[in-house]
Design a protein around this motif. Structure first.
Motif, short mmCIF file in Angstrom:
data_model
loop_
_atom_site.label_atom_id
_atom_site.label_comp_id
_atom_site.label_asym_id
_atom_site.label_seq_id
_atom_site.Cartn_x
_atom_site.Cartn_y
_atom_site.Cartn_z
N MET A 1 60.62 1.84 -9.47
CA MET A 1 59.37 2.29 -8.56
C MET A 1 59.31 3.92 -8.26
SD MET A 1 58.41 0.74 -4.89
CE MET A 1 58.17 -0.86 -5.48
N ARG A 2 58.03 4.24 -8.11
CA ARG A 2 57.98 5.73 -7.99
C ARG A 2 58.37 6.27 -6.70
NH1 ARG A 2 54.05 9.10 -10.70
NH2 ARG A 2 54.14 10.91 -9.54
N ARG A 3 59.22 7.46 -6.66
CA ARG A 3 59.57 8.07 -5.36
C ARG A 3 58.34 8.56 -4.64
NH1 ARG A 3 64.41 9.05 -3.23
NH2 ARG A 3 65.56 8.58 -5.25
N LEU A 4 58.26 8.15 -3.46
CA LEU A 4 56.98 8.78 -2.70
C LEU A 4 57.40 9.77 -1.71
CD1 LEU A 4 55.18 5.29 -2.18
CD2 LEU A 4 54.73 6.96 -3.87
N SER A 5 56.42 10.61 -1.31
CA SER A 5 56.47 11.57 -0.09
C SER A 5 55.43 11.16 1.00
CB SER A 5 56.53 13.02 -0.65
OG SER A 5 54.91 13.12 -1.19
N GLN A 6 55.68 11.93 2.02
CA GLN A 6 54.28 11.65 3.08
C GLN A 6 53.11 12.15 2.38
OE1 GLN A 6 53.29 10.64 5.78
NE2 GLN A 6 51.78 11.94 6.33
N THR A 7 53.07 13.25 1.51
CA THR A 7 51.89 13.93 0.96
C THR A 7 51.20 12.90 -0.04
OG1 THR A 7 53.02 15.93 1.15
CG2 THR A 7 51.03 15.93 -0.11
N GLN A 8 52.01 12.12 -0.86
CA GLN A 8 51.53 11.19 -1.82
C GLN A 8 50.74 9.73 -0.83
OE1 GLN A 8 53.45 9.75 -5.19
NE2 GLN A 8 54.93 11.22 -4.89
N ILE A 9 51.46 9.79 0.35
CA ILE A 9 50.85 8.41 0.84
C ILE A 9 49.81 8.73 1.72
CG2 ILE A 9 51.50 6.90 2.98
CD1 ILE A 9 54.45 7.12 2.13
N ARG A 10 49.61 10.12 2.29
CA ARG A 10 48.15 10.45 2.86
C ARG A 10 47.46 10.61 1.75
NH1 ARG A 10 49.57 15.54 4.95
NH2 ARG A 10 48.61 16.45 3.09
N THR A 11 47.68 11.23 0.46
CA THR A 11 46.59 11.05 -0.56
C THR A 11 46.23 9.89 -1.02
OG1 THR A 11 47.82 13.32 -1.36
CG2 THR A 11 46.07 12.10 -2.81
N TRP A 12 46.99 8.95 -1.00
CA TRP A 12 46.48 7.55 -1.71
C TRP A 12 45.68 6.96 -0.54
CZ3 TRP A 12 47.06 4.52 -5.66
CH2 TRP A 12 46.40 3.05 -5.56
N ARG A 13 46.04 6.84 0.87
CA ARG A 13 45.34 6.33 1.76
C ARG A 13 43.84 7.07 1.99
NH1 ARG A 13 48.61 2.49 3.14
NH2 ARG A 13 47.39 1.58 4.77
N THR A 14 43.78 8.42 1.57
CA THR A 14 42.73 8.96 1.54
C THR A 14 41.50 8.51 0.56
OG1 THR A 14 43.58 10.82 2.64
CG2 THR A 14 41.21 11.17 1.66
N CYS A 15 42.30 8.67 -0.91
CA CYS A 15 41.45 8.12 -2.07
C CYS A 15 42.49 7.91 -3.10
CB CYS A 15 40.56 9.20 -2.48
SG CYS A 15 39.74 9.24 -4.00
N PRO A 16 42.53 6.55 -3.55
CA PRO A 16 43.49 6.23 -4.79
C PRO A 16 43.29 6.96 -5.88
CG PRO A 16 42.89 4.22 -3.59
CD PRO A 16 42.07 5.53 -2.93
N GLN A 17 41.83 7.01 -6.00
CA GLN A 17 41.79 8.01 -7.50
C GLN A 17 42.05 9.23 -7.24
OE1 GLN A 17 40.21 8.99 -11.13
NE2 GLN A 17 40.12 6.61 -10.26
N LYS A 18 42.00 9.97 -6.27
CA LYS A 18 42.50 11.24 -6.31
C LYS A 18 44.29 11.30 -6.45
CE LYS A 18 42.87 15.41 -3.50
NZ LYS A 18 42.44 16.28 -2.04
N TRP A 19 44.68 10.30 -5.87
CA TRP A 19 46.35 10.13 -6.08
C TRP A 19 46.42 10.14 -7.54
CZ3 TRP A 19 49.58 7.02 -8.66
CH2 TRP A 19 50.75 7.08 -8.30
N LYS A 20 45.69 9.29 -8.11
CA LYS A 20 45.97 9.12 -9.76
C LYS A 20 45.64 10.34 -10.47
CE LYS A 20 43.93 6.90 -13.65
NZ LYS A 20 42.67 7.07 -14.27
N GLN A 21 44.65 11.27 -10.04
CA GLN A 21 44.40 12.29 -10.74
C GLN A 21 45.44 13.24 -10.49
OE1 GLN A 21 42.06 12.92 -12.67
NE2 GLN A 21 40.79 11.30 -12.59
#
Ligand code: SF4
Length: 339
Positions: A1-21
């Motif tokens: 499983m990928r290591r996550l940070s607070q920034t990643q979690i916030r980005t995903w919850r704002t927009c999953p497509q942005k997280w992917k990009q």
């Protein structure tokens, strides 16, 4: 499983497509004034507190750290860059004058902690950790944006993660959490998070990690799209950037359901083919045995006549060539393929 940070979690919850990009396609945010300015101020403060002696670093050392990090390429002009540099120097100079007299070395600065939340690997980088008089931890996070809300210290998910990380890795209880708005030199200190608040953040982390594992990167358009740097590659804005979205071949325009139908149809066809091959082998064996035993070289049904050709090879092995001929109603023959 990928290591996550607070920034990643916030980005995903704002927009999953942005997280992917950003995190899968590697489209990191280009240097921007607020980002580089924030990083440079953090660097200056890190230098101030890093000193383990009773004296902080000198203002010159703080400013040199700031200058090392401030990225000229983020600014449109030399004037804008110089202005940011002057602002940063003034901010750090003011910090020195106010905090040097009460200086105490920090327990740690820019501390990267790797830890797990229910099997989700996490990383948090804590700006500053101090040891309190009672031997507990006080965690400080710096903010350098222009605006800052007082309530953020109570609600910050980032501070909750810092508490979880620090208590697990430094093995001391956290006493308080603090947000410092550096431009105004204002601090909001709040007590440690409750068990219920920690459980809530744990739930968000695990839920986010599960969604990322499932990999549905839906665009989630909203006001945040206005300043989204990956908009040129976002499917929700494909019409705005046709140069990034060349016309797709027809085959790429199949829906998931249509692809699923194709997969089923191919599987069924291959299965029928396998069954037919087994039947052909069996019929062929039986007919060649009959030709072998009777010496006949043709067998006629109502629809087909099978012509048989026997040949012997140099190694004494016998091979049979059976050719089906379809019988027309008028008994007219047409040639078939050997089986
Ligand atoms: S433009 Fe909007 S919808 Fe598209 S990736 Fe960015 S935030 Fe998400």
């Amino acid at each position: 499983m990928r290591r996550l940070s607070q920034t990643q979690i916030r980005t995903w919850r704002t927009c999953p497509q942005k997280w992917k990009q950003v995190y899968l396609e590697g489209r990191r945010e280009p240097p921007a004034p607020p980002l580089t300015f924030g990083s440079a101020v953090h660097s200056g403060l890190e230098t101030f507190y890093r000193n383990r002696t009773a004296a902080p670093a000198t203002p010159e050392e703080m400013l040199a750290s700031f200058d090392d990090v401030l990225d000229r390429s983020a600014y449109d002009s030399d004037q804008a860059f110089e202005r940011a540099r002057d602002d940063g120097h003034a901010m750090l100079q003011a910090w020195y004058e106010r905090h040097a007299p009460e200086f105490r070395p920090a327990m740690a600065v820019e501390l990267a902690l790797r830890y797990d939340i229910d099997d989700v690997p996490m990383i948090s980088i804590l700006d500053r950790v101090d040891l309190t008089a009672t031997g507990r931890l006080r965690i400080t996070d710096y903010k350098t944006g222009r605006f800052f809300l007082r309530d953020t210290a109570r609600e910050s998910q980032q501070l909750t993660l810092y508490q979880i990380a620090a208590e697990e890795k430094l093995e001391r209880p956290v006493e308080s959490l603090s947000l410092v708005h550096v431009p105004s030199d204002t601090e909001w200190e709040v007590p440690r998070r409750t068990a219920a608040e920690i459980d809530e953040v744990r739930r968000v982390v695990v839920d986010t990690a599960n969604q990322i594992e499932q990999g549905a990167f839906e665009p989630r358009p909203g006001r945040h799209c206005e300043w989204c740097h990956v908009r040129p590659w976002c499917p929700a804005f494909a019409d705005h950037y046709p140069e990034n979205w060349p016309e797709q071949p027809d085959i790429l325009q199949l829906s998931r359901d249509e692809v699923a139908e194709l997969a089923d149809a191919l599987g069924q066809a291959l299965s029928r083919k396998k069954q037919a091959e087994r039947e052909i082998a069996d019929l062929r064996d039986r007919l060649t045995s009959w030709f072998e035993v009777t010496g006949e070289r043709a067998a006629a049904g109502s629809e087909f006549r099978i012509r048989a050709t026997r040949s012997e090879r140099d190694d004494d092995r016998v091979s049979w060539r059976l050719t089906p001929v379809e019988l027309e109603p008028a008994d007219e023959e047409s040639r078939g393929e050997p089986v």
